[in-house]
Scaffold this motif. Structure first.
Motif, PDB file in Angstrom:
ATOM      1  N   TYR A   1       0.852  -1.176   0.000  1.00 31.41           N
ATOM      2  CA  TYR A   1       0.000   0.000   0.000  1.00 31.41           C
ATOM      3  C   TYR A   1       0.896   1.238   0.000  1.00 31.41           C
ATOM      4  CZ  TYR A   1      -3.695  -3.246   1.495  1.00 31.41           C
ATOM      5  OH  TYR A   1      -4.587  -4.282   1.577  1.00 31.41           O
ATOM      6  N   PRO A   2       0.341   2.390  -0.311  1.00 30.62           N
ATOM      7  CA  PRO A   2       1.179   3.598  -0.276  1.00 30.62           C
ATOM      8  C   PRO A   2       1.843   3.831   1.074  1.00 30.62           C
ATOM      9  CG  PRO A   2      -0.869   4.053  -1.424  1.00 30.62           C
ATOM     10  CD  PRO A   2      -0.999   2.679  -0.840  1.00 30.62           C
TER      11      PRO A   2
ATOM     12  N   HIS B   1      -8.509  13.556  -2.620  1.00 24.67           N
ATOM     13  CA  HIS B   1      -7.403  14.019  -3.463  1.00 24.67           C
ATOM     14  C   HIS B   1      -6.108  13.321  -3.085  1.00 24.67           C
ATOM     15  CE1 HIS B   1      -4.941  16.702  -5.882  1.00 24.67           C
ATOM     16  NE2 HIS B   1      -4.171  16.887  -4.815  1.00 24.67           N
ATOM     17  N   ARG B   2      -5.795  13.284  -1.798  1.00 21.44           N
ATOM     18  CA  ARG B   2      -4.524  12.683  -1.386  1.00 21.44           C
ATOM     19  C   ARG B   2      -4.497  11.191  -1.675  1.00 21.44           C
ATOM     20  NH1 ARG B   2       0.107  13.147   0.630  1.00 21.44           N
ATOM     21  NH2 ARG B   2       1.007  11.805   2.240  1.00 21.44           N
ATOM     22  N   TRP B   3      -5.599  10.490  -1.411  1.00 24.04           N
ATOM     23  CA  TRP B   3      -5.609   9.042  -1.638  1.00 24.04           C
ATOM     24  C   TRP B   3      -5.434   8.711  -3.113  1.00 24.04           C
ATOM     25  CZ3 TRP B   3      -8.588   5.463  -4.287  1.00 24.04           C
ATOM     26  CH2 TRP B   3      -8.382   4.119  -3.944  1.00 24.04           C
ATOM     27  N   ILE B   4      -6.137   9.413  -3.982  1.00 22.69           N
ATOM     28  CA  ILE B   4      -6.049   9.140  -5.417  1.00 22.69           C
ATOM     29  C   ILE B   4      -4.652   9.448  -5.942  1.00 22.69           C
ATOM     30  CG2 ILE B   4      -6.860   9.906  -7.695  1.00 22.69           C
ATOM     31  CD1 ILE B   4      -9.659  10.210  -6.381  1.00 22.69           C
ATOM     32  N   ILE B   5      -4.045  10.553  -5.494  1.00 27.65           N
ATOM     33  CA  ILE B   5      -2.680  10.890  -5.915  1.00 27.65           C
ATOM     34  C   ILE B   5      -1.713   9.796  -5.483  1.00 27.65           C
ATOM     35  CG2 ILE B   5      -0.744  12.471  -5.528  1.00 27.65           C
ATOM     36  CD1 ILE B   5      -2.827  13.517  -7.472  1.00 27.65           C
ATOM     37  N   ARG B   6      -1.870   9.274  -4.278  1.00 22.95           N
ATOM     38  CA  ARG B   6      -0.959   8.229  -3.793  1.00 22.95           C
ATOM     39  C   ARG B   6      -1.129   6.942  -4.589  1.00 22.95           C
ATOM     40  NH1 ARG B   6      -1.007   8.148   2.708  1.00 22.95           N
ATOM     41  NH2 ARG B   6       0.859   6.897   2.377  1.00 22.95           N
TER      42      ARG B   6
ATOM     43  N   LEU C   1       0.690   7.473  -7.832  1.00 23.65           N
ATOM     44  CA  LEU C   1       2.134   7.435  -7.633  1.00 23.65           C
ATOM     45  C   LEU C   1       2.621   6.003  -7.431  1.00 23.65           C
ATOM     46  CD1 LEU C   1       2.636  10.532  -5.295  1.00 23.65           C
ATOM     47  CD2 LEU C   1       3.473  10.280  -7.646  1.00 23.65           C
ATOM     48  N   LEU C   2       1.849   5.201  -6.741  1.00 30.54           N
ATOM     49  CA  LEU C   2       2.237   3.804  -6.523  1.00 30.54           C
ATOM     50  C   LEU C   2       2.302   3.055  -7.851  1.00 30.54           C
ATOM     51  CD1 LEU C   2       2.918   1.691  -4.397  1.00 30.54           C
ATOM     52  CD2 LEU C   2       0.494   1.149  -4.238  1.00 30.54           C
ATOM     53  N   HIS C   3       1.329   3.306  -8.714  1.00 30.33           N
ATOM     54  CA  HIS C   3       1.356   2.667 -10.027  1.00 30.33           C
ATOM     55  C   HIS C   3       2.520   3.214 -10.855  1.00 30.33           C
ATOM     56  CE1 HIS C   3      -0.050   0.417 -13.400  1.00 30.33           C
ATOM     57  NE2 HIS C   3      -0.186   1.488 -14.144  1.00 30.33           N
ATOM     58  N   ALA C   4       2.797   4.503 -10.739  1.00 35.96           N
ATOM     59  CA  ALA C   4       3.929   5.086 -11.455  1.00 35.96           C
ATOM     60  C   ALA C   4       5.234   4.434 -11.019  1.00 35.96           C
ATOM     61  CB  ALA C   4       3.980   6.594 -11.207  1.00 35.96           C
ATOM     62  N   ARG C   5       5.373   4.163  -9.727  1.00 35.67           N
ATOM     63  CA  ARG C   5       6.590   3.512  -9.238  1.00 35.67           C
ATOM     64  C   ARG C   5       6.765   2.137  -9.862  1.00 35.67           C
ATOM     65  NH1 ARG C   5       7.782   2.232  -2.914  1.00 35.67           N
ATOM     66  NH2 ARG C   5       6.007   0.840  -3.228  1.00 35.67           N
TER      67      ARG C   5
ATOM     68  N   LEU D   1       6.285  15.303  -6.703  1.00 36.56           N
ATOM     69  CA  LEU D   1       5.411  14.476  -5.869  1.00 36.56           C
ATOM     70  C   LEU D   1       6.015  13.088  -5.644  1.00 36.56           C
ATOM     71  CD1 LEU D   1       1.891  15.317  -7.374  1.00 36.56           C
ATOM     72  CD2 LEU D   1       2.788  16.036  -5.148  1.00 36.56           C
ATOM     73  N   PHE D   2       6.592  12.526  -6.693  1.00 36.83           N
ATOM     74  CA  PHE D   2       7.203  11.195  -6.620  1.00 36.83           C
ATOM     75  C   PHE D   2       8.325  11.195  -5.585  1.00 36.83           C
ATOM     76  CE2 PHE D   2       9.732   7.583  -7.800  1.00 36.83           C
ATOM     77  CZ  PHE D   2       8.871   6.680  -8.396  1.00 36.83           C
ATOM     78  N   LYS D   3       9.190  12.192  -5.632  1.00 31.08           N
ATOM     79  CA  LYS D   3      10.309  12.267  -4.690  1.00 31.08           C
ATOM     80  C   LYS D   3       9.820  12.464  -3.267  1.00 31.08           C
ATOM     81  CE  LYS D   3      14.739  14.518  -3.788  1.00 31.08           C
ATOM     82  NZ  LYS D   3      15.716  15.545  -4.226  1.00 31.08           N
ATOM     83  N   ARG D   4       8.775  13.269  -3.100  1.00 30.12           N
ATOM     84  CA  ARG D   4       8.229  13.487  -1.765  1.00 30.12           C
ATOM     85  C   ARG D   4       7.666  12.187  -1.191  1.00 30.12           C
ATOM     86  NH1 ARG D   4       3.513  17.661  -1.682  1.00 30.12           N
ATOM     87  NH2 ARG D   4       5.216  19.014  -2.372  1.00 30.12           N
ATOM     88  N   GLU D   5       7.050  11.368  -2.042  1.00 28.23           N
ATOM     89  CA  GLU D   5       6.422  10.119  -1.578  1.00 28.23           C
ATOM     90  C   GLU D   5       7.437   9.017  -1.323  1.00 28.23           C
ATOM     91  OE1 GLU D   5       3.234   7.913  -0.314  1.00 28.23           O
ATOM     92  OE2 GLU D   5       3.099   9.981  -1.041  1.00 28.23           O
ATOM     93  N   PHE D   6       8.434   8.883  -2.210  1.00 28.80           N
ATOM     94  CA  PHE D   6       9.328   7.726  -2.151  1.00 28.80           C
ATOM     95  C   PHE D   6      10.776   8.064  -1.825  1.00 28.80           C
ATOM     96  CE2 PHE D   6       6.029   6.600  -5.401  1.00 28.80           C
ATOM     97  CZ  PHE D   6       5.320   5.731  -4.594  1.00 28.80           C
ATOM     98  N   GLY D   7      11.105   9.346  -1.704  1.00 26.92           N
ATOM     99  CA  GLY D   7      12.454   9.726  -1.320  1.00 26.92           C
ATOM    100  C   GLY D   7      13.453   9.817  -2.444  1.00 26.92           C
ATOM    101  N   LEU D   8      13.062   9.452  -3.652  1.00 25.24           N
ATOM    102  CA  LEU D   8      13.926   9.489  -4.829  1.00 25.24           C
ATOM    103  C   LEU D   8      13.137  10.009  -6.015  1.00 25.24           C
ATOM    104  CD1 LEU D   8      15.644   5.966  -4.585  1.00 25.24           C
ATOM    105  CD2 LEU D   8      16.770   8.163  -4.140  1.00 25.24           C
ATOM    106  N   THR D   9      13.830  10.606  -6.978  1.00 26.46           N
ATOM    107  CA  THR D   9      13.172  10.937  -8.230  1.00 26.46           C
ATOM    108  C   THR D   9      12.913   9.646  -8.999  1.00 26.46           C
ATOM    109  OG1 THR D   9      15.228  11.158  -9.484  1.00 26.46           O
ATOM    110  CG2 THR D   9      14.410  13.134  -8.335  1.00 26.46           C
ATOM    111  N   PRO D  10      12.006   9.656  -9.967  1.00 26.98           N
ATOM    112  CA  PRO D  10      11.758   8.434 -10.748  1.00 26.98           C
ATOM    113  C   PRO D  10      13.030   7.883 -11.406  1.00 26.98           C
ATOM    114  CG  PRO D  10      10.031  10.032 -11.149  1.00 26.98           C
ATOM    115  CD  PRO D  10      11.057  10.731 -10.334  1.00 26.98           C
ATOM    116  N   LEU D  11      13.838   8.749 -11.999  1.00 31.95           N
ATOM    117  CA  LEU D  11      15.050   8.286 -12.669  1.00 31.95           C
ATOM    118  C   LEU D  11      16.046   7.700 -11.675  1.00 31.95           C
ATOM    119  CD1 LEU D  11      16.554   7.979 -15.312  1.00 31.95           C
ATOM    120  CD2 LEU D  11      17.474  10.305 -14.988  1.00 31.95           C
TER     121      LEU D  11
END
Length: 295
Positions: A55-56, A237-242, A245-249, A277-287
């Motif tokens: 889960y997120p 809003h926050r739940w849908i964004i998360r 982002l999880l699918h993006a990861r 947003l990705f970096k804020r959620e997971f601590g790293l940029t996507p790349l």
């Protein structure tokens, strides 16, 4: 979205249009975490290996010898073989729709006079789509009773027997006072009259306003926000964004798609904002995450 490969899945509609299946899955290979979309409920037992559900806000593990319930929807799951004991990952499940478990509870009430109501305690976290508990003796006997039907379509062709099997499972849960599982089973009945949760989960990647989501669930805006907080534990809003982002990861670590393409696929129109947003959620940029995963 990808479905996990199946070794045995005997599924058939009943006369009333309900569906049921005896599901057996086994793999000696760890395919990594995958998005799995379930259209039905599942109760199952892990016979070897471990299952993780991401889960997120964290990862949960279901281990060998544990019973689990998993609700319909999109789940980020990894099935891990037991390499120490050289055993594959193996699970055995019953898959069923909400109407079938409602009929099973009806059987317990009408034939055996059971008083079924929401249990007083043990309410599971409403933000989780699953619950898991350690197997107990009677529930192990229940899953052992399914062994003769492995590799056959007998339960699928006899929906009344499936109904009795589901009623047997529900009885074991109620008699054992396993309140977490009991809550989840009763929630299946609630969804027959109010499919709120499934509507929301199926709308994650649609660009709908909160007002449009409320209209889709046939609720006022105030009622929608209150119900969303109750079911998912945070604002819409926050739940849908998360969830996006999880699918993006997943796409970042498992595909070679461009970061911008992933952002657009996950409904982020501003790629710079997506990366932030990705970096804020997971601590790293996507790349950076992609590079770290592939070292």
């Amino acid at each position: 979205m990808s479905e996990l490969p199946k070794t045995i899945e005997n599924t058939a509609p009943s006369a009333s249009g309900q569906t049921a299946a005896l599901w057996q899955y086994e793999t000696a290979v760890n395919h990594g975490a995958e998005w799995v979309e379930l259209t039905d409920n599942r109760i199952g037992i892990i016979e070897s290996g471990t299952k993780t559900i991401q889960y997120p806000h964290g990862r949960y593990t279901v281990r060998t010898g544990e019973v689990f319930f998993l609700a319909p929807g999109k789940h980020y799951i990894e099935n891990i073989p037991d390499t120490t004991a050289e055993q594959p990952y193996r699970e055995l499940c019953l898959a069923f729709d909400n109407r079938m478990i409602a009929d099973a509870f009806s059987t317990l009430v009408s034939l055996y006079g059971m008083d079924i109501r929401q249990p007083p305690g043990g309410r599971p976290d409403p933000t989780l789509a699953h619950v898991n508990v350690r197997v107990w003796q009677e529930i192990q006997l229940f899953f052992d009773s399914l062994n003769p039907y492995r590799g056959t379509d007998y339960l699928a062709r006899h929906p009344q027997l499936m109904r009795l099997k589901l009623a047997e499972f529900a009885y074991m849960v109620i008699a054992h006072k396993e309140y977490g599982l009991q809550h989840k089973l009763l929630q299946c009945i609630d969804r027959l009259s109010d499919p709120f949760e499934s509507i929301i989960r199926n709308s994650i990647f649609e660009n709908l306003t909160i007002e449009e989501l409320a209209l889709r669930t046939n609720k006022s805006l105030t009622s929608f926000k209150n119900d969303f907080q109750r079911v998912f534990g945070e604002t819409p809003h926050r739940w849908i964004i998360r969830q996006r982002l999880l699918h993006a990861r997943l796409l970042v670590v498992s595909t070679n798609k461009a970061i911008s393409q992933i952002g657009y696929e996950c409904r982020f129109d501003n790629i710079s904002h997506f990366i932030k947003l990705f970096k804020r959620e997971f601590g790293l940029t996507p790349l950076s995450m992609r590079q770290e995963q592939r070292q």
